[in-house]
Design an enzyme around this catalytic site. Structure first.
Site, PDB file in Angstrom:
ATOM      1  N   SER A  69       0.900  -8.195   1.480  1.00  0.00           N
ATOM      2  CA  SER A  69      -0.037  -7.160   1.909  1.00  0.00           C
ATOM      3  C   SER A  69      -0.957  -6.789   0.732  1.00  0.00           C
ATOM      4  CB  SER A  69       0.727  -5.956   2.462  1.00  0.00           C
ATOM      5  OG  SER A  69      -0.147  -5.091   3.121  1.00  0.00           O
ATOM      6  N   GLN A  70      -0.910  -5.542   0.286  1.00  0.00           N
ATOM      7  CA  GLN A  70      -1.723  -5.203  -0.885  1.00  0.00           C
ATOM      8  C   GLN A  70      -1.329  -6.069  -2.083  1.00  0.00           C
ATOM      9  OE1 GLN A  70      -2.916  -0.977  -2.322  1.00  0.00           O
ATOM     10  NE2 GLN A  70      -1.004  -1.479  -3.360  1.00  0.00           N
ATOM     11  N   TYR A  80       0.820  -1.211   0.000  1.00  0.00           N
ATOM     12  CA  TYR A  80       0.000   0.000   0.000  1.00  0.00           C
ATOM     13  C   TYR A  80       0.856   1.263   0.000  1.00  0.00           C
ATOM     14  CZ  TYR A  80      -3.993   2.976   1.227  1.00  0.00           C
ATOM     15  OH  TYR A  80      -4.985   3.934   1.231  1.00  0.00           O
TER      16      TYR A  80
END
Lengths: 308, 281
Positions: A169-170, A86
């Site tokens: 994560s993202q 992100y």
């Protein structure tokens, strides 16, 4: 006391989920991909050639990436799309090409090299137009990653039957959505600490960013909660998961304050493909890094066979 | 220019540039625990940089925490746990998002921007941004001057060395320490930028000279506050640890939940506030 493995994380599947994404893909297809690669000698090494990449994606926006290939070894290469987190910018993925992959580090819209037109900022992307699925900031962002795979399909130095996805994560969350939208193309997915899964549940389990952005948004727009829930359901990894066909490796930190482990377990349950989950006690968002990367490398090598 | 005169010149530049801070309340991040502000303030150049400032509600003064910027386009917003315990300021240095009017940093690229000459190296200005943020935080009436901490990488060390007033220094990572050697360990960025620079023809001597002004080992002797240095390889970090007057090492476990909690608890103890885990059990 939390029980992440057995926690309930539910997301409603919109009736028109498939049509929604088919429309997005159709929009992308209405624009020529028009990939432009520019060799970057100053960034290349004796082992890896580095290219600046630009291509056209959803809405006609030009998107950037870094593309790297081994200087030596048997082409066509297996290929890997690395998807950024992100707050991070995609770095030049030389380390993957040193292992024998053609590697594409995509900078979806809003990242620094792709933000001429769309720039919601950080923080900001998670809640940009979050009440409207059709204009939500992530719509183009998700499709930019899909489109990057299409760049690889267009490359003569890439083996179309050996394309994988890697990210944390993202990057992990978008690995799932991309594999679901390209089920016939993606051969494997390595997804760490997957974000964007259980999007409405996660902010109730943590005060850490980026999910805290949703809490902040609802703090000043409390009446929007139903519209937010409806909107993010189109983007939730738990709704994409059943459509993934590629073998998928998940790794989760059991004390992850950023992407709560409950959502990682829920993703694992929702996947119908061949799947592996490794959990890491006492680990937070690193989810087993750096040691887990050796397992990721082995998993990708098993399915993509670099050097073959 | 020698080390001392290089940094004295930065201090002199800052001293004649008014900060002219502007604070705006951010309602979405303001809670019953703390009031959140955006901060814009002038550093050398002159250049306006950005900060996230949070001040606990209630009667102060409060312990304070300056979070220096990481290498990257974005810094995390201070966590609500920190906002509940500290006056906390996190800085976006010149070129990072929210401080990018007129100059947007490139990644990769920032680490070597202007590195051929210490006088033009981008990190000279970035260091000034950190020093300006320190001056601002240390001057706030809500801050207990006996309990002001700083956390970050080499920039935290540099700032603590040049601005007395930090009682605790938490060093979670280092970028410039032995960078000319560390660049040889892998092709990973950001240190790979140094290799890119050398391949492009810059001399290793020029690179080393500029980097030496920023290496934490040269700033550490001037750090007065109690220091915690997170260490991965003790042998690699030994000379840095020894350079601090009062430092202790924390051996990183790579179980980042454990590491995060230890680092939080150490700072909390120095500041007289309760330890809080980001993971809600």
């Amino acid at each position: 006391m939390r029980d992440p493995e057995n926690a309930t994380v539910e997301v409603e599947l919109p009736d028109d989920f498939d049509d929604f994404w088919a429309a997005g893909l159709a929009d992308c297809a209405s624009y020529p991909l028009d990939p432009v690669l520019t060799e970057m000698p100053a960034l290349s090494t004796d082992k890896v050639i580095v290219y600046d990449l630009r291509y056209t994606s959803y809405g006609g926006l030009r998107i950037a990436g870094w593309y790297t290939v081994p200087r030596e070894g048997p082409a066509p290469y297996p290929a890997l799309v690395t998807i950024p987190g992100y707050i991070s910018e995609p770095t030049i993925p030389k380390e993957w090409s040193e292992l024998g992959y053609a590697a594409l580090a995509v900078a979806p819209r809003g990242k620094l090299r792709s933000n001429d037109v769309f720039n919601p900022g950080y923080p900001g992307l998670l809640t940009h137009n979050i009440v409207d699925p059709n204009t939500y900031g992530y719509r183009g962002f998700y499709l930019d990653v899909v489109r990057s795979v299409e760049v690889l399909l267009d490359r003569p130095d890439v083996d179309n039957l050996r394309i994988g996805l890697q990210g944390s994560s993202q990057g992990g969350g978008l690995g799932i959505s991309t594999a679901a939208l390209l089920p016939d193309v993606i051969r494997c997915v390595a997804a760490g600490a997957p974000y964007l899964c259980g999007i409405m549940t996660a902010p109730t389990l943590t005060r850490s960013y980026p999910y805290e952005e949703i809490n902040e948004y609802l703090r000043i727009h409390p009446k929007d909660v139903d519209r937010v829930r409806e909107s993010v359901a189109y983007y939730d990894g738990l709704n994409f998961a059943p459509k993934v066909q590629a073998p998928t490796f998940l790794y989760v930190g059991l004390e992850d304050d950023v992407c709560p482990p409950e959502t990682g377990f829920a993703l694992h349950r929702a996947l119908a493909c061949e799947k592996t989950l490794r959990t890491y006690p006492h680990c937070a968002h690193h989810a087993g890094l750096p040691d887990v990367m050796r397992i990721v490398e082995d998993f990708l090598a098993e399915h993509l066979t670099p050097g073959r | 220019m020698n080390f001392d005169s290089y940094w004295a010149a930065v201090d002199d530049e800052l001293a004649v540039i008014p900060g002219r801070p502007v604070l705006d309340i951010v309602p979405a991040r303001t809670t019953e625990e703390a009031t959140f502000y955006s901060l814009r303030i002038t550093s050398t150049g002159p250049y306006r940089v950005y900060g996230n400032l949070s001040i606990p509600k209630g009667d102060g003064p409060f312990p304070a925490l300056l979070i220096t910027p990481r290498y990257g386009s974005v810094n995390n917003i201070p966590h609500p746990n920190d906002r509940s315990r500290y006056v906390v300021l996190s800085l976006m240095h010149r070129g990072q998002r929210l401080a990018d009017e007129g100059f947007a940093a490139a990644y990769p690229g920032l680490l070597t921007m202007g590195i051929d000459d210490p006088a033009t190296y981008i990190y000279r200005g970035i260091a000034a941004d950190c020093l300006r943020a320190a001056e601002f935080l240390l001057g706030l009436a809500e801050v207990d001057p006996a309990r002001v901490a700083i956390s970050g990488d080499d920039l935290a060390v540099l700032t603590a060395a040049r601005r007395p007033g930090f009682s605790a220094v938490r060093v979670t990572d280092v970028l410039f320490y032995r960078a000319i050697e560390a660049r040889l360990k892998s092709s990973l960025y950001p240190l790979e930028e140094l290799n890119d620079c050398l391949r492009a023809g810059l001399s290793a001597d020029a690179l080393s000279t500029t980097l030496s002004y920023f290496d934490a080992v040269r700033h550490a002797p001037a750090v007065a506050g109690r220091t915690l240095l997170a260490v991965d390889d003790p042998d690699w970090s030994a000379s840095l640890l020894a350079a601090f007057p009062t430092a202790e090492a924390y051996q990183v476990t790579h179980l980042d939940g454990t590491d995060n909690d230890f680092l939080d608890a150490w700072l909390a103890e120095q500041s007289g506030v309760p330890a809080l885990s980001k993971f809600i059990a």
